[in-house]
Design a protein around this motif. Structure first.
Motif, short mmCIF file in Angstrom:
data_model
loop_
_atom_site.label_atom_id
_atom_site.label_comp_id
_atom_site.label_asym_id
_atom_site.label_seq_id
_atom_site.Cartn_x
_atom_site.Cartn_y
_atom_site.Cartn_z
N ALA A 10 0.83 -1.21 0.00
CA ALA A 10 0.00 0.00 0.00
C ALA A 10 0.87 1.26 0.00
N ILE A 11 1.95 1.25 0.76
CA ILE A 11 2.89 2.39 0.77
C ILE A 11 3.46 2.59 -0.63
N MET A 12 3.77 1.48 -1.32
CA MET A 12 4.41 1.53 -2.63
C MET A 12 3.42 1.79 -3.75
N GLY A 13 2.13 1.83 -3.43
CA GLY A 13 1.12 2.07 -4.47
C GLY A 13 0.69 0.83 -5.23
N LEU A 14 0.98 -0.34 -4.68
CA LEU A 14 0.67 -1.59 -5.36
C LEU A 14 -0.69 -2.16 -4.97
N VAL A 15 -1.35 -1.54 -4.02
CA VAL A 15 -2.71 -1.94 -3.65
C VAL A 15 -3.65 -0.88 -4.21
N PRO A 16 -4.54 -1.26 -5.11
CA PRO A 16 -5.34 -0.25 -5.82
C PRO A 16 -6.27 0.56 -4.92
N ARG A 17 -6.82 -0.07 -3.89
CA ARG A 17 -7.74 0.65 -3.03
C ARG A 17 -7.09 0.93 -1.69
N ARG A 18 -6.69 2.17 -1.48
CA ARG A 18 -6.09 2.54 -0.21
C ARG A 18 -6.49 3.97 0.14
N ARG A 19 -6.44 4.27 1.41
CA ARG A 19 -6.81 5.60 1.89
C ARG A 19 -5.91 5.94 3.07
N GLY A 20 -5.59 7.22 3.21
CA GLY A 20 -4.73 7.64 4.31
C GLY A 20 -3.63 8.57 3.80
N SER A 21 -2.70 8.89 4.66
CA SER A 21 -1.62 9.83 4.35
C SER A 21 -0.30 9.08 4.31
N ILE A 22 0.46 9.24 3.19
CA ILE A 22 1.78 8.63 3.04
C ILE A 22 2.73 9.74 2.59
N ALA A 23 3.62 10.16 3.46
CA ALA A 23 4.58 11.23 3.15
C ALA A 23 5.98 10.64 3.12
N PHE A 24 6.72 10.94 2.04
CA PHE A 24 8.08 10.42 1.88
C PHE A 24 8.97 11.53 1.33
N MET A 25 9.97 11.89 2.09
CA MET A 25 10.95 12.91 1.66
C MET A 25 10.25 14.20 1.18
N GLY A 26 9.18 14.57 1.88
CA GLY A 26 8.47 15.79 1.51
C GLY A 26 7.47 15.62 0.38
N HIS A 27 7.32 14.40 -0.13
CA HIS A 27 6.37 14.14 -1.22
C HIS A 27 5.15 13.40 -0.68
N ASP A 28 4.00 13.71 -1.20
CA ASP A 28 2.77 13.02 -0.85
C ASP A 28 2.59 11.83 -1.79
N LEU A 29 2.66 10.62 -1.23
CA LEU A 29 2.53 9.41 -2.04
C LEU A 29 1.15 8.77 -1.91
N SER A 30 0.21 9.49 -1.31
CA SER A 30 -1.09 8.89 -1.02
C SER A 30 -1.79 8.35 -2.26
N ARG A 31 -1.58 9.02 -3.40
CA ARG A 31 -2.22 8.57 -4.65
C ARG A 31 -1.17 8.23 -5.72
N ALA A 32 0.08 8.09 -5.31
CA ALA A 32 1.15 7.90 -6.29
C ALA A 32 1.17 6.49 -6.86
N GLU A 33 1.59 6.40 -8.12
CA GLU A 33 1.79 5.10 -8.77
C GLU A 33 3.13 4.51 -8.32
N PRO A 34 3.29 3.18 -8.41
CA PRO A 34 4.54 2.55 -7.98
C PRO A 34 5.78 3.13 -8.67
N TYR A 35 5.70 3.42 -9.98
CA TYR A 35 6.89 3.95 -10.67
C TYR A 35 7.27 5.32 -10.14
N THR A 36 6.29 6.11 -9.70
CA THR A 36 6.59 7.42 -9.12
C THR A 36 7.33 7.24 -7.80
N CYS A 37 6.85 6.31 -6.97
CA CYS A 37 7.52 6.03 -5.69
C CYS A 37 8.97 5.62 -5.92
#
Length: 242
Positions: free
Chosen positions: A50-77
């Motif tokens: 879910a952190i990596m964007g590999l689970v299609p249905r997720r909700r919540g806040s994921i912050a990494f190095m100042g970036h918001d990954l909450s809706r990010a695709e795996p390749y972006t991560c």
């Protein structure tokens, strides 16, 4: 305290109609190894995916190095410097060890203050994983499970990640490989790589981890230092013993 590299808040995830994660929250500071522990089916792998964007249905806040990954695709991560080592390895069986490594290559990275972040190349990785150094031209499909596990980690490191999500590295491999994995994690930490480690082997986690979270039925049941978890027999019996 410095801003954590990775900060997850109220993470929920579903497979179809089934909710697997319930408001999971965790942090990984720079330079630390953090263990995410729990029995089989507790939701550890789902949390990493879910952190990596590999689970299609997720909700919540994921912050990494100042970036918001909450809706990010795996390749972006991955491009932002978040590495992922899946439990099922997924090496390219028709490619050689060297070719597998080249697939993972990404540019050199720097920390926000301009300092160089950990950088990896095949010769460094062959020192870290001597077994791989003995078989650079061997196809991935002709390697043992433990060797494939090493190759998957090495391929991820070719992306020069700031943080690695490492899913069950000690699962289903020979004890000698488990020892090498523990040594590898400590070497990565010494080089400045942070790690979020999904694990159910308490002994392995104790060897390498600074802090721990314990997951049960998709919820965090314990958060603290690894030493606190090791000393807390009640938590270990309730959520980790088989």
């Amino acid at each position: 305290m410095a801003e954590p590299l990775l900060q997850v808040k109220q993470l929920c995830a579903w497979y179809g109609a089934a909710q697997i994660l319930f408001d999971v929250g965790l942090e990984v500071p720079r330079g630390e190894v953090v263990a995410l522990m729990g029995r089989n089916g507790a939701g550890k792998s789902t949390t990493l995916k879910a952190i990596m964007g590999l689970v299609p249905r997720r909700r919540g806040s994921i912050a990494f190095m100042g970036h918001d990954l909450s809706r990010a695709e795996p390749y972006t991560c991955a491009r932002l410097g978040l590495g992922f080592v899946p439990e099922d390895r997924r090496v390219f069986t028709d490619l050689t060890v060297l070719e597998n490594l080249e697939v993972g290559r990404q540019p050199v990275r720097h920390w926000p203050d301009g300092a160089a972040a950990p950088t990896w190349n095949p010769s460094q990785l062959f020192k870290l994983f001597p077994n791989l150094g003995e078989m650079p031209e061997r196809p991935g499909g002709q390697m043992s499970g433990g060797e494939q596990q090493m190759l998957t980690v090495a391929r991820t490191l070719m992306g020069n990640p700031y943080l690695v999500l490492l899913d069950e590295p000690s699962e289903g491999v020979a004890p000698v490989i488990v020892e090498q994995m523990a040594h590898m994690i400590l070497e990565l930490k010494a080089e400045g790589v942070s790690i979020l480690l999904s694990e159910q082997n308490m002994h392995f986690a104790e060897l390498v981890s600074d802090r721990a979270y314990v997951l049960e039925k998709g919820q965090i049941r314990f958060a603290g230092s690894m030493a606190e978890l090791a000393a807390n027999e009640e938590v270990r019996r309730a959520y980790l013993s088989v």
